[in-house]
Design a protein around this motif. Structure first.
Motif, mmCIF file in Angstrom:
data_model
loop_
_atom_site.group_PDB
_atom_site.id
_atom_site.type_symbol
_atom_site.label_atom_id
_atom_site.label_comp_id
_atom_site.label_asym_id
_atom_site.label_seq_id
_atom_site.Cartn_x
_atom_site.Cartn_y
_atom_site.Cartn_z
ATOM 1 N N ALA A 25 58.595 -21.605 57.602
ATOM 2 C CA ALA A 25 57.445 -21.841 56.719
ATOM 3 C C ALA A 25 56.900 -23.245 56.895
ATOM 4 N N ASP A 26 57.794 -24.233 57.022
ATOM 5 C CA ASP A 26 57.357 -25.618 57.218
ATOM 6 C C ASP A 26 56.600 -25.790 58.534
ATOM 7 N N LEU A 27 57.046 -25.068 59.564
ATOM 8 C CA LEU A 27 56.470 -25.230 60.904
ATOM 9 C C LEU A 27 55.287 -24.303 61.154
ATOM 10 N N GLY A 28 54.995 -23.422 60.200
ATOM 11 C CA GLY A 28 53.858 -22.528 60.361
ATOM 12 C C GLY A 28 54.108 -21.388 61.324
ATOM 13 N N ILE A 29 55.359 -20.942 61.436
ATOM 14 C CA ILE A 29 55.688 -19.809 62.288
ATOM 15 C C ILE A 29 56.430 -18.780 61.449
ATOM 16 N N ASN A 30 56.602 -17.561 62.000
ATOM 17 C CA ASN A 30 57.322 -16.550 61.228
ATOM 18 C C ASN A 30 58.816 -16.602 61.543
ATOM 19 N N HIS A 31 59.591 -15.861 60.747
ATOM 20 C CA HIS A 31 61.045 -15.928 60.853
ATOM 21 C C HIS A 31 61.533 -15.441 62.216
ATOM 22 N N SER A 32 60.944 -14.374 62.727
ATOM 23 C CA SER A 32 61.408 -13.834 64.005
ATOM 24 C C SER A 32 61.149 -14.816 65.144
ATOM 25 N N THR A 33 60.025 -15.519 65.095
ATOM 26 C CA THR A 33 59.740 -16.541 66.108
ATOM 27 C C THR A 33 60.765 -17.664 66.032
ATOM 28 N N ALA A 34 61.101 -18.087 64.809
ATOM 29 C CA ALA A 34 62.094 -19.147 64.637
ATOM 30 C C ALA A 34 63.460 -18.689 65.157
ATOM 31 N N PHE A 35 63.796 -17.424 64.902
ATOM 32 C CA PHE A 35 65.077 -16.893 65.381
ATOM 33 C C PHE A 35 65.143 -16.930 66.905
ATOM 34 N N ARG A 36 64.050 -16.501 67.546
ATOM 35 C CA ARG A 36 64.014 -16.498 69.009
ATOM 36 C C ARG A 36 64.047 -17.916 69.573
ATOM 37 N N ARG A 37 63.362 -18.844 68.916
ATOM 38 C CA ARG A 37 63.338 -20.231 69.394
ATOM 39 C C ARG A 37 64.724 -20.862 69.333
ATOM 40 N N LEU A 38 65.439 -20.603 68.248
ATOM 41 C CA LEU A 38 66.779 -21.177 68.137
ATOM 42 C C LEU A 38 67.711 -20.566 69.187
ATOM 43 N N ALA A 39 67.625 -19.251 69.387
ATOM 44 C CA ALA A 39 68.473 -18.604 70.386
ATOM 45 C C ALA A 39 68.172 -19.143 71.787
ATOM 46 N N ALA A 40 66.887 -19.317 72.084
ATOM 47 C CA ALA A 40 66.504 -19.825 73.401
ATOM 48 C C ALA A 40 66.963 -21.270 73.593
ATOM 49 N N LEU A 41 66.866 -22.081 72.533
ATOM 50 C CA LEU A 41 67.275 -23.479 72.629
ATOM 51 C C LEU A 41 68.777 -23.586 72.848
ATOM 52 N N GLU A 42 69.560 -22.794 72.116
ATOM 53 C CA GLU A 42 71.012 -22.823 72.280
ATOM 54 C C GLU A 42 71.423 -22.308 73.663
ATOM 55 N N ALA A 43 70.684 -21.313 74.165
ATOM 56 C CA ALA A 43 70.974 -20.817 75.514
ATOM 57 C C ALA A 43 70.643 -21.872 76.559
ATOM 58 N N LYS A 44 69.545 -22.571 76.351
ATOM 59 C CA LYS A 44 69.140 -23.627 77.281
ATOM 60 C C LYS A 44 70.175 -24.747 77.325
ATOM 61 N N LEU A 45 70.723 -25.091 76.168
ATOM 62 C CA LEU A 45 71.718 -26.162 76.088
ATOM 63 C C LEU A 45 73.131 -25.668 76.378
ATOM 64 N N ASN A 46 73.270 -24.326 76.378
ATOM 65 C CA ASN A 46 74.583 -23.707 76.589
ATOM 66 C C ASN A 46 75.598 -24.190 75.552
ATOM 67 N N THR A 47 75.120 -24.345 74.320
ATOM 68 C CA THR A 47 76.010 -24.752 73.230
ATOM 69 C C THR A 47 75.400 -24.316 71.909
ATOM 70 N N ARG A 48 76.243 -24.125 70.928
ATOM 71 C CA ARG A 48 75.788 -23.708 69.603
ATOM 72 C C ARG A 48 75.381 -24.937 68.794
ATOM 73 N N LEU A 49 74.183 -24.902 68.199
ATOM 74 C CA LEU A 49 73.687 -26.037 67.408
ATOM 75 C C LEU A 49 73.974 -25.879 65.922
ATOM 76 N N PHE A 50 74.109 -24.643 65.455
ATOM 77 C CA PHE A 50 74.319 -24.399 64.021
ATOM 78 C C PHE A 50 75.361 -23.305 63.829
ATOM 79 N N GLU A 51 76.198 -23.504 62.801
ATOM 80 C CA GLU A 51 77.069 -22.438 62.330
ATOM 81 C C GLU A 51 76.304 -21.643 61.276
ATOM 82 N N ARG A 52 76.266 -20.337 61.435
ATOM 83 C CA ARG A 52 75.558 -19.471 60.486
ATOM 84 C C ARG A 52 76.521 -19.092 59.364
ATOM 85 N N LEU A 53 76.409 -19.784 58.247
ATOM 86 C CA LEU A 53 77.285 -19.527 57.106
ATOM 87 C C LEU A 53 76.513 -18.810 56.016
ATOM 88 N N ARG A 54 77.227 -18.250 55.078
ATOM 89 C CA ARG A 54 76.572 -17.559 53.965
ATOM 90 C C ARG A 54 75.724 -18.523 53.139
#
Length: 290
Positions: A25-54
């Motif tokens: 919402a802050d960046l003006g994109i939808n949730h699915s776009t944000a999900f794909r961007r994070l997955a692509a960024l972590e794949a590019k870096l070959n490392t996990r940037l965030f732990e997905r907690l409850r």
């Protein structure tokens, strides 16, 4: 590995907001776009940037390093824009000004009218906010603030002391004020100083209304909801009100006009600060409750 600023900014937004939905919402994109961007960024870096907690997204050590780098980049970009903005010699361009809503409605508009007539090439964006905006990030160029202790990172001048008194309706006779119904700002206003002032004078069941901001206090007193503390510079000139006590020094604070040191010599900032100080000088007795 090539990374651009948007990738750093995206990771910082996820960390700041604690998850993808708010960051999107802050960046003006939808949730699915944000999900794909994070997955692509972590794949590019070959490392996990965030732990997905409850409870939300928590940065890993790699994520923390990227967020720290993003904060440094953001600060450098903001510093560069301030330096560039401060180099203009002609009073012209955009000027972002923040001020308390009550002050702007009562007093600031005539000052802005005379300023824009004098400097027609300056375009003002006025941000009315009780919250303190960050001048280092250029949320605003100039801040008009009522404060006992303005930030040491800013420069400017004290314009006046803002006095406060207790007021009630002009068409009523008041006896013992402790027996009256009262109106009070809440605990988050001015660090709770107004609430402590009221609670020292009346029992809790006499406080008919609490507000989380200064704006609205005068209207509440005028409507007859109760008596309460108001700034003298507006209440003394309201024919519907009468001052019942004060000024009270423990409620007073200073009126400041402030800017960031990198902008103090920018022509549009300098002439605006000078104009407001000059326009307010004859009003100082009104601010001080005299």
């Amino acid at each position: 590995m090539a990374l651009d600023w948007d990738e750093f900014r995206f990771a910082k937004a996820v960390a700041d907001r604690g998850g993808l939905t708010a960051a999107a919402a802050d960046l003006g994109i939808n949730h699915s776009t944000a999900f794909r961007r994070l997955a692509a960024l972590e794949a590019k870096l070959n490392t996990r940037l965030f732990e997905r907690l409850r409870t939300g997204y928590v940065p890993t050590p790699a994520g923390q390093a990227m967020i720290a780098a993003a904060a440094r980049i953001e600060a450098d970009v903001a510093r560069f824009t301030r330096v560039v903005a401060g180099q203009g010699e002609t009073p012209s361009g955009e000027l972002r000004v923040t001020a308390p809503a009550g002050f702007a409605a009562e007093l600031l508009m005539p000052m802005l009218a005379s300023f824009t007539e004098r400097y027609p090439d300056i375009r003002i964006e006025l941000i009315l906010a009780e919250a303190t905006l960050n001048l280092s990030r250029r949320d605003a160029d100039v801040a008009i603030r009522i404060s006992r202790e303005p930030s040491e990172t800013l420069v400017g001048r004290r314009l006046a002391v803002t006095a406060w008194g207790v007021y009630g309706r002009a068409d009523r006779a008041y006896g013992d004020l402790a027996r009256e119904a009262w109106i009070s700002p809440g605990p988050l206003v001015a660090g709770g100083s107004f609430m402590r002032f009221v609670e020292a004078r009346v029992p809790p069941d006499h406080i008919r209304l609490r507000l989380n901001a200064v704006i609205g206090l005068e209207a509440a007193v005028q409507a007859g909801l109760g008596i309460g503390p108001l700034p003298c510079f507006t209440a003394d000139v309201n024919p519907a009100l009468q001052r019942l006590s004060g000024p009270h020094p423990e409620l007073g604070a200073d009126l400041w006009i402030l800017t960031h040191p990198d902008l103090r010599h920018a022509a549009r900032v300098r002439v605006f600060m000078e104009h407001i100080a000059e326009a307010l000088l004859p009003l100082r007795p009104r601010f001080e409750g005299r």
